[in-house]
Design a protein around this motif. Structure first.
Motif, PDB file in Angstrom:
ATOM      1  N   HIS A  38       1.070  -2.857  16.251  1.00  0.00           N
ATOM      2  CA  HIS A  38       2.254  -3.092  17.096  1.00  0.00           C
ATOM      3  C   HIS A  38       3.527  -3.167  16.255  1.00  0.00           C
ATOM      4  N   LEU A  39       3.671  -2.195  15.350  1.00  0.00           N
ATOM      5  CA  LEU A  39       4.824  -2.147  14.453  1.00  0.00           C
ATOM      6  C   LEU A  39       5.646  -0.890  14.701  1.00  0.00           C
ATOM      7  N   THR A  40       6.920  -0.965  14.395  1.00  0.00           N
ATOM      8  CA  THR A  40       7.788   0.206  14.406  1.00  0.00           C
ATOM      9  C   THR A  40       8.114   0.528  12.955  1.00  0.00           C
ATOM     10  N   PRO A  41       7.681   1.688  12.473  1.00  0.00           N
ATOM     11  CA  PRO A  41       7.998   2.040  11.078  1.00  0.00           C
ATOM     12  C   PRO A  41       9.509   2.103  10.846  1.00  0.00           C
ATOM     13  N   GLN A  42       9.920   1.605   9.701  1.00  0.00           N
ATOM     14  CA  GLN A  42      11.327   1.652   9.318  1.00  0.00           C
ATOM     15  C   GLN A  42      11.566   2.911   8.501  1.00  0.00           C
TER      16      GLN A  42
ATOM     17  N   TYR B  63       0.873  -1.174   0.000  1.00  0.00           N
ATOM     18  CA  TYR B  63       0.000   0.000   0.000  1.00  0.00           C
ATOM     19  C   TYR B  63       0.909   1.222   0.000  1.00  0.00           C
ATOM     20  N   ILE B  64       0.706   2.109  -0.972  1.00  0.00           N
ATOM     21  CA  ILE B  64       1.585   3.274  -1.119  1.00  0.00           C
ATOM     22  C   ILE B  64       0.744   4.542  -1.101  1.00  0.00           C
ATOM     23  N   VAL B  65       1.103   5.457  -0.199  1.00  0.00           N
ATOM     24  CA  VAL B  65       0.388   6.731  -0.075  1.00  0.00           C
ATOM     25  C   VAL B  65       1.390   7.872   0.090  1.00  0.00           C
ATOM     26  N   ARG B  66       0.880   9.051  -0.158  1.00  0.00           N
ATOM     27  CA  ARG B  66       1.616  10.266   0.186  1.00  0.00           C
ATOM     28  C   ARG B  66       1.238  10.605   1.628  1.00  0.00           C
TER      29      ARG B  66
ATOM     30  N   ALA C 224       2.650  -8.082   3.746  1.00  0.00           N
ATOM     31  CA  ALA C 224       2.028  -6.826   3.312  1.00  0.00           C
ATOM     32  C   ALA C 224       2.775  -5.650   3.932  1.00  0.00           C
ATOM     33  N   ALA C 225       2.874  -4.568   3.165  1.00  0.00           N
ATOM     34  CA  ALA C 225       3.631  -3.402   3.623  1.00  0.00           C
ATOM     35  C   ALA C 225       2.894  -2.111   3.277  1.00  0.00           C
ATOM     36  N   LEU C 226       3.113  -1.108   4.109  1.00  0.00           N
ATOM     37  CA  LEU C 226       2.657   0.258   3.844  1.00  0.00           C
ATOM     38  C   LEU C 226       3.886   1.116   3.611  1.00  0.00           C
ATOM     39  N   VAL C 227       3.837   1.925   2.551  1.00  0.00           N
ATOM     40  CA  VAL C 227       4.892   2.891   2.268  1.00  0.00           C
ATOM     41  C   VAL C 227       4.255   4.264   2.298  1.00  0.00           C
ATOM     42  N   VAL C 228       4.804   5.174   3.102  1.00  0.00           N
ATOM     43  CA  VAL C 228       4.333   6.557   3.127  1.00  0.00           C
ATOM     44  C   VAL C 228       5.461   7.423   2.584  1.00  0.00           C
ATOM     45  N   GLY C 229       5.192   8.054   1.446  1.00  0.00           N
ATOM     46  CA  GLY C 229       6.209   8.854   0.782  1.00  0.00           C
ATOM     47  C   GLY C 229       5.751  10.271   0.543  1.00  0.00           C
ATOM     48  N   HIS C 230       6.267  10.859  -0.525  1.00  0.00           N
ATOM     49  CA  HIS C 230       6.044  12.266  -0.852  1.00  0.00           C
ATOM     50  C   HIS C 230       5.576  12.380  -2.302  1.00  0.00           C
ATOM     51  N   SER C 231       5.075  13.558  -2.652  1.00  0.00           N
ATOM     52  CA  SER C 231       4.583  13.764  -4.018  1.00  0.00           C
ATOM     53  C   SER C 231       5.671  13.517  -5.058  1.00  0.00           C
ATOM     54  N   ASN C 232       6.924  13.780  -4.694  1.00  0.00           N
ATOM     55  CA  ASN C 232       8.010  13.603  -5.649  1.00  0.00           C
ATOM     56  C   ASN C 232       8.640  12.209  -5.592  1.00  0.00           C
ATOM     57  N   THR C 233       8.286  11.382  -4.600  1.00  0.00           N
ATOM     58  CA  THR C 233       8.863  10.034  -4.533  1.00  0.00           C
ATOM     59  C   THR C 233       7.880   8.945  -4.959  1.00  0.00           C
ATOM     60  N   LEU C 234       6.581   9.192  -4.813  1.00  0.00           N
ATOM     61  CA  LEU C 234       5.606   8.152  -5.179  1.00  0.00           C
ATOM     62  C   LEU C 234       5.741   7.689  -6.631  1.00  0.00           C
TER      63      LEU C 234
ATOM     64  N   VAL D 140      -1.069  -5.569   7.444  1.00  0.00           N
ATOM     65  CA  VAL D 140       0.196  -4.874   7.192  1.00  0.00           C
ATOM     66  C   VAL D 140       1.189  -5.293   8.274  1.00  0.00           C
ATOM     67  N   ALA D 141       2.325  -5.828   7.840  1.00  0.00           N
ATOM     68  CA  ALA D 141       3.343  -6.323   8.769  1.00  0.00           C
ATOM     69  C   ALA D 141       4.604  -5.469   8.765  1.00  0.00           C
ATOM     70  N   ARG D 142       4.714  -4.573   7.773  1.00  0.00           N
ATOM     71  CA  ARG D 142       5.888  -3.698   7.679  1.00  0.00           C
ATOM     72  C   ARG D 142       5.428  -2.322   7.231  1.00  0.00           C
ATOM     73  N   ILE D 143       6.054  -1.302   7.799  1.00  0.00           N
ATOM     74  CA  ILE D 143       5.735   0.075   7.423  1.00  0.00           C
ATOM     75  C   ILE D 143       7.044   0.808   7.158  1.00  0.00           C
ATOM     76  N   TYR D 144       7.079   1.487   6.014  1.00  0.00           N
ATOM     77  CA  TYR D 144       8.260   2.272   5.630  1.00  0.00           C
ATOM     78  C   TYR D 144       7.880   3.737   5.516  1.00  0.00           C
ATOM     79  N   VAL D 145       8.682   4.582   6.135  1.00  0.00           N
ATOM     80  CA  VAL D 145       8.487   6.027   6.081  1.00  0.00           C
ATOM     81  C   VAL D 145       9.826   6.665   5.725  1.00  0.00           C
ATOM     82  N   THR D 146       9.789   7.964   5.440  1.00  0.00           N
ATOM     83  CA  THR D 146      11.040   8.681   5.165  1.00  0.00           C
ATOM     84  C   THR D 146      11.517   9.356   6.447  1.00  0.00           C
ATOM     85  N   GLU D 147      12.567  10.121   6.311  1.00  0.00           N
ATOM     86  CA  GLU D 147      13.162  10.799   7.462  1.00  0.00           C
ATOM     87  C   GLU D 147      12.342  12.001   7.931  1.00  0.00           C
TER      88      GLU D 147
END
Length: 163
Positions: A88-92, A29-32, A112-122, A65-72
């Motif tokens: 009960h996850l810690t975003p990476q 799952y990918i969102v801004r 399953a994973a969630l990715v939260v990014g930006h308008s310029n990275t999606l 969702v078992a993994r979550i990725y975020v940016t800095e």
């Protein structure tokens, strides 16, 4: 009957050990990030952004969702935090510009994973995952949810929703 039970146990063990790659797929799952309070370098989420983060957690509550990725940047973490807490996850944290590292991480595990990014990275993330016709993310667009079904044996399938 004892022989049949033993044979059934052995057969079950063998079948359990066999992997079925044609059925192996992964959902990403990918969102801004949600709406920002201002245009500073690392702003908090606005009230609308916080509400969007709550909606995201609500919509993905049963997605396993078992993994979550975020940016800095904290706006990505704050967008993911409600779902992370519920699951009960810690975003990476992976640097926003390190798309190849993110894609490598996504492809290293079938969960399953969630990715939260930006308008310029999606768009770059989606292209790296195999999406052909990627539309730019407008500055005022925060509601795009892209669901990517990755398979080891076929082309990825992309679904675009709004939340």
């Amino acid at each position: 009957t004892m022989k049949k039970l033993l044979l059934a146990s052995i057969l079950f063990g063998v079948l359990s050990a066999i992997s079925f790659p044609s059925f192996a797929f992964q959902t990403i799952y990918i969102v801004r990030h949600g709406e920002k309070v201002d245009e500073s370098r690392d702003p908090d989420l606005s009230t609308l952004g916080q509400q969007r983060a709550e909606r995201l957690a609500f919509h993905l509550r049963d997605a396993q969702v078992a993994r979550i990725y975020v940016t800095e940047f904290k706006r990505t973490l704050h967008t993911a935090q409600k779902l992370a807490t519920a699951n009960h996850l810690t975003p990476q944290i992976i640097a926003g510009k390190d798309i190849s590292k993110l894609v490598e991480q996504l492809q290293s595990d079938n969960s399953a994973a969630l990715v939260v990014g930006h308008s310029n990275t999606l768009p770059a993330i989606l292209k790296a995952l195999g999406m052909q016709d990627v539309k730019a993310v407008e500055d005022n667009e925060y509601d795009r949810l892209v669901i990517v079904d990755l398979s080891k044996t076929s082309a990825p399938i992309f679904h675009v929703l709004r939340y």
